[in-house]
Design a protein around this motif. Structure first.
Motif, PDB file in Angstrom:
ATOM      1  N   LEU A 103       0.816  -1.128  -0.126  1.00 49.27           N
ATOM      2  CA  LEU A 103       0.084   0.065  -0.023  1.00 49.27           C
ATOM      3  C   LEU A 103       0.870   0.999   0.082  1.00 49.27           C
ATOM      4  CD1 LEU A 103      -2.501  -0.938   2.653  1.00 49.27           C
ATOM      5  CD2 LEU A 103      -3.005  -0.683   0.188  1.00 49.27           C
TER       6      LEU A 103
ATOM      7  N   GLY B   3     -11.987  -3.649   1.485  1.00 48.32           N
ATOM      8  CA  GLY B   3     -11.296  -4.131   0.105  1.00 48.32           C
ATOM      9  C   GLY B   3     -11.244  -5.523  -0.202  1.00 48.32           C
TER      10      GLY B   3
ATOM     11  N   SER C 129      -6.056  -7.027  -0.624  1.00 51.63           N
ATOM     12  CA  SER C 129      -5.755  -5.920  -0.953  1.00 51.63           C
ATOM     13  C   SER C 129      -5.170  -4.740  -0.025  1.00 51.63           C
ATOM     14  CB  SER C 129      -7.123  -5.004  -1.046  1.00 51.63           C
ATOM     15  OG  SER C 129      -7.777  -5.172  -0.054  1.00 51.63           O
TER      16      SER C 129
ATOM     17  N   LYS D 225      -5.465  -4.968   3.797  1.00 52.99           N
ATOM     18  CA  LYS D 225      -6.407  -4.795   4.849  1.00 52.99           C
ATOM     19  C   LYS D 225      -5.618  -5.282   6.183  1.00 52.99           C
ATOM     20  CE  LYS D 225     -10.201  -7.039   3.904  1.00 52.99           C
ATOM     21  NZ  LYS D 225      -9.753  -7.688   2.622  1.00 52.99           N
TER      22      LYS D 225
ATOM     23  N   HIS E  15     -14.479  -7.133   4.372  1.00 55.55           N
ATOM     24  CA  HIS E  15     -15.189  -6.844   3.173  1.00 55.55           C
ATOM     25  C   HIS E  15     -16.671  -7.004   3.132  1.00 55.55           C
ATOM     26  CE1 HIS E  15     -13.917 -11.440   3.112  1.00 55.55           C
ATOM     27  NE2 HIS E  15     -15.391 -11.279   2.789  1.00 55.55           N
TER      28      HIS E  15
ATOM     29  N   GLY F 169      -7.449  -0.550  -2.375  1.00 52.78           N
ATOM     30  CA  GLY F 169      -7.456  -1.611  -3.660  1.00 52.78           C
ATOM     31  C   GLY F 169      -6.203  -1.183  -4.588  1.00 52.78           C
ATOM     32  N   GLN F 170      -5.663  -2.037  -5.273  1.00 49.22           N
ATOM     33  CA  GLN F 170      -4.725  -1.923  -6.130  1.00 49.22           C
ATOM     34  C   GLN F 170      -3.518  -0.978  -5.618  1.00 49.22           C
ATOM     35  OE1 GLN F 170      -7.182  -0.052  -9.129  1.00 49.22           O
ATOM     36  NE2 GLN F 170      -7.275  -1.999 -10.472  1.00 49.22           N
TER      37      GLN F 170
ATOM     38  N   LYS G 268      -8.713   3.991  -2.543  1.00 49.82           N
ATOM     39  CA  LYS G 268      -9.390   4.162  -3.580  1.00 49.82           C
ATOM     40  C   LYS G 268     -10.694   5.235  -3.116  1.00 49.82           C
ATOM     41  CE  LYS G 268      -7.960   1.633  -6.953  1.00 49.82           C
ATOM     42  NZ  LYS G 268      -7.495   2.578  -8.226  1.00 49.82           N
TER      43      LYS G 268
ATOM     44  N   TYR H 219     -14.192   1.486  -9.710  1.00 50.08           N
ATOM     45  CA  TYR H 219     -13.771   0.872  -8.677  1.00 50.08           C
ATOM     46  C   TYR H 219     -14.786   0.647  -7.255  1.00 50.08           C
ATOM     47  CZ  TYR H 219     -10.636  -1.759  -5.671  1.00 50.08           C
ATOM     48  OH  TYR H 219      -9.836  -2.779  -4.749  1.00 50.08           O
TER      49      TYR H 219
ATOM     50  N   PHE I 102     -16.807  -2.689  -6.390  1.00 50.71           N
ATOM     51  CA  PHE I 102     -16.688  -3.476  -4.993  1.00 50.71           C
ATOM     52  C   PHE I 102     -17.990  -3.454  -4.266  1.00 50.71           C
ATOM     53  CE2 PHE I 102     -15.840  -3.370  -0.353  1.00 50.71           C
ATOM     54  CZ  PHE I 102     -15.106  -4.227  -0.316  1.00 50.71           C
TER      55      PHE I 102
ATOM     56  N   VAL J 284     -11.228  -3.988 -11.000  1.00 51.34           N
ATOM     57  CA  VAL J 284     -10.258  -4.855 -10.056  1.00 51.34           C
ATOM     58  C   VAL J 284     -10.233  -6.087 -11.106  1.00 51.34           C
ATOM     59  CG1 VAL J 284     -10.654  -6.417  -8.243  1.00 51.34           C
ATOM     60  CG2 VAL J 284     -11.934  -4.367  -8.032  1.00 51.34           C
TER      61      VAL J 284
ATOM     62  N   TYR K 191      -3.278 -11.778  -9.813  1.00 54.12           N
ATOM     63  CA  TYR K 191      -2.505 -11.198  -8.765  1.00 54.12           C
ATOM     64  C   TYR K 191      -1.339 -10.418  -9.371  1.00 54.12           C
ATOM     65  CZ  TYR K 191       0.230 -10.602  -4.454  1.00 54.12           C
ATOM     66  OH  TYR K 191       0.857 -10.054  -3.381  1.00 54.12           O
TER      67      TYR K 191
END
Length: 278
Positions: free
Chosen positions: A28, A45, A49, A51, A207, A223-224, A228, A243, A247, A256, A260
């Motif tokens: 992150l 997320g 992601s 978390k 989530h 995310g990503q 976000k 996004y 989600f 998304v 991976y």
């Protein structure tokens, strides 16, 4: 301790421009968020992601690559081992699988933190434990073995243990995972009620959209590798960001990616594997 006697700073947890990762891989980047006393904050997320990485940073298990993580106004990276232990005593954690001691009954599981960190008399300890079990609806289950309670009940026992020291910050790691709809609703209500009753800050790593949105004051969506979106459940529900919409609605197609992402560590490993075949 009662909420009105606490000396918690304005923010129980604060991240400012934080980057987190493992080795060469950054999970992150540029994450900023704030959690105040009495708030229920959901960090949401998809799987992978980051978390749980945020939870590790909050408890000092992972030091930020960049930026600052503050707990109760103190920079976690700057405190020594004794200072970190002191900060952790002001936190409660509900682990994803409950992490109950199977050789102890329900009462002793909840009593464990009190025996470790306080000098309460047996009478005071019993009163405190039964009070917390009563708060989660399991006072009459105090004598049962862990093997004798259901999965939903075990999660509530773990919740009682997480709050028995009446912490100023409670971290919930996937509190709704594996629960039936009724148990999910009960757990969500308990989290909200405990935040209001104790005046503590609560962070949900989750989530689960429906239950979290029903009780959260603020939501952060990661995310990503980045933050976000952030805002109240209502603000995120009205967001037109692709996004966020993917989600919240659980749509299979959108920003998304299914795959991976490749990392430098993977590429290094792959090169080694291919070198062995040559």
């Amino acid at each position: 301790m009662p909420a009105h006697t606490r000396s918690t700073p304005e923010f129980a947890l604060r991240l400012d421009g934080v980057a987190l990762g493992y080795g060469e891989f950054t999970v992150l980047r540029d994450i900023s968020m704030e959690v105040r006393a009495g708030q229920v904050v959901a960090i949401m997320g998809g799987s992978g992601s980051g978390k749980t990485t945020l939870l590790r940073a909050a408890t000092g298990q992972l030091i930020a690559q960049r930026g600052t993580v503050q707990a109760f106004g103190q920079d976690i990276a700057a405190v020594d081992a004794a200072g970190m232990q002191s900060l952790r005593k002001r936190m409660g954690v509900l682990f994803q699988q409950g992490a109950l001691f199977t050789d102890l009954n329900v009462f002793e599981n909840v009593a464990f933190p009190l025996r470790e960190h306080t000098r309460l008399s047996e009478a005071e300890l019993t009163e405190r434990v039964l009070d917390k079990l009563d708060a989660v609806g399991l006072r009459a289950a105090a004598h049962l073995k862990v093997a004798e309670v259901s999965g939903g009940m075990a999660r509530r026992v773990a919740l009682a243990r997480a709050v028995v020291l009446e912490p100023e910050l409670i971290l919930y790691d996937e509190p709704f995972a594996g629960l039936d709809p009724i148990s999910m609703g009960i757990t969500a209500r308990l989290i909200r009620d405990l935040a209001d009753r104790l005046g503590c800050a609560s962070v949900l790593i989750t989530h689960d959209v429906q239950e979290s949105f029903a009780i959260a004051d603020q939501v952060y969506l990661v995310g990503q590798g980045e933050l976000k979106a952030a805002g109240t459940p209502q603000i995120l529900s009205q967001s037109q960001d692709p996004y966020v919409q993917q989600f919240l609605k659980g749509e299979p197609d959108g920003p998304v990616a299914f795959q991976y992402p490749e990392t430098p560590a993977f590429k290094k490993w792959l090169a080694q594997q291919q070198g062995r075949k040559a």
